[in-house]
Design a protein around this motif. Structure first.
Motif, mmCIF file in Angstrom:
data_model
loop_
_atom_site.group_PDB
_atom_site.id
_atom_site.type_symbol
_atom_site.label_atom_id
_atom_site.label_comp_id
_atom_site.label_asym_id
_atom_site.label_seq_id
_atom_site.Cartn_x
_atom_site.Cartn_y
_atom_site.Cartn_z
ATOM 1 N N GLY A 84 84.580 40.656 -31.869
ATOM 2 C CA GLY A 84 83.266 40.154 -32.266
ATOM 3 C C GLY A 84 82.113 40.852 -31.584
ATOM 4 O O GLY A 84 80.972 40.441 -31.731
ATOM 5 N N GLU A 85 82.382 41.918 -30.791
ATOM 6 C CA GLU A 85 81.300 42.606 -30.095
ATOM 7 C C GLU A 85 80.338 43.279 -31.070
ATOM 8 O O GLU A 85 79.167 43.441 -30.787
ATOM 9 C CB GLU A 85 81.840 43.658 -29.101
ATOM 10 N N GLU A 86 80.847 43.687 -32.234
ATOM 11 C CA GLU A 86 80.013 44.399 -33.187
ATOM 12 C C GLU A 86 79.320 43.454 -34.171
ATOM 13 O O GLU A 86 78.604 43.897 -35.055
ATOM 14 C CB GLU A 86 80.837 45.447 -33.947
ATOM 15 N N VAL A 87 79.497 42.150 -34.013
ATOM 16 C CA VAL A 87 78.885 41.173 -34.905
ATOM 17 C C VAL A 87 77.395 41.075 -34.591
ATOM 18 O O VAL A 87 76.977 41.038 -33.431
ATOM 19 C CB VAL A 87 79.561 39.795 -34.734
ATOM 20 N N ASN A 88 76.576 41.028 -35.640
ATOM 21 C CA ASN A 88 75.126 40.889 -35.495
ATOM 22 C C ASN A 88 74.771 39.406 -35.609
ATOM 23 O O ASN A 88 74.523 38.895 -36.703
ATOM 24 C CB ASN A 88 74.411 41.713 -36.578
ATOM 25 N N TYR A 89 74.761 38.698 -34.475
ATOM 26 C CA TYR A 89 74.466 37.271 -34.470
ATOM 27 C C TYR A 89 72.974 37.043 -34.702
ATOM 28 O O TYR A 89 72.135 37.672 -34.063
ATOM 29 C CB TYR A 89 74.839 36.641 -33.118
ATOM 30 N N LEU A 90 72.630 36.143 -35.596
ATOM 31 C CA LEU A 90 71.254 35.689 -35.735
ATOM 32 C C LEU A 90 70.970 34.613 -34.698
ATOM 33 O O LEU A 90 69.849 34.477 -34.226
ATOM 34 C CB LEU A 90 71.001 35.162 -37.146
ATOM 35 N N HIS A 91 71.998 33.848 -34.360
ATOM 36 C CA HIS A 91 71.926 32.852 -33.283
ATOM 37 C C HIS A 91 73.331 32.713 -32.725
ATOM 38 O O HIS A 91 74.291 32.557 -33.473
ATOM 39 C CB HIS A 91 71.444 31.502 -33.808
ATOM 40 N N LYS A 92 73.462 32.764 -31.426
ATOM 41 C CA LYS A 92 74.769 32.590 -30.793
ATOM 42 C C LYS A 92 74.659 31.441 -29.798
ATOM 43 O O LYS A 92 74.217 31.619 -28.669
ATOM 44 C CB LYS A 92 75.225 33.870 -30.087
#
Length: 153
Positions: A84-92
């Protein structure tokens, strides 16, 4: 409610003899609790001799968690799951960082079992005092030699 955030143990230690281990344990507990809010946990007393520690460990799998008991210290550790390091979170908002928490157990408290269910790590503890350390009733002999048995109560 006032929260105690510092403890000046030398003031207490000056007036005591033989309590070094207890003061060391208190210092360790205060140091351990200062920054240990993650992940949240509950401690429940089920009855006089049974307890349960529950930790919210959403996102952690069995291979990311480790529980060890060394003498009277129970250590719960979690290693952040990889991916999940490459995931572009809008909110984490779901935490996923490493953690380590130590709990000091009273004498004769052992881990019964531990289980992971629905994101909750539940650790069941039980106090089992050995028979030879439990209180005993003593029979009393009167002047005539008659023995009066102790009444269990």
């Amino acid at each position: 409610m006032t929260r105690l955030t510092t403890l000046n143990l030398p003031d207490f230690a000056r007036a005591t003899v033989g309590f070094d281990r207890m003061f060391d344990e208190l210092e360790r507990s205060f140091a351990n609790s200062a920054s240990q809010g993650y992940p949240p946990y509950n401690i429940v007393q089920i009855n006089d001799d049974e307890y349960m520690i529950s930790r919210a460990v959403a996102g952690f799998g069995m291979d990311n968690l480790e529980i060890t008991k060394d003498k009277n210290v129970l250590r719960v550790e979690g290693t952040s799951p990889k991916g999940g390091e490459e995931v572009n979170y809008l909110h984490k908002g779901i935490g996923g960082r490493n953690f380590r928490r130590e709990f000091t157990l009273a004498d004769h408290v052992e881990v019964e079992n531990a289980g992971l269910e629905l994101g909750m790590l539940n650790i069941h503890l039980k106090r089992e005092v050995p028979e030879e350390l439990q209180p005993k009733k003593i029979s009393i002999t009167d002047y005539n030699g008659a023995v009066h048995e102790a009444i269990e109560g």
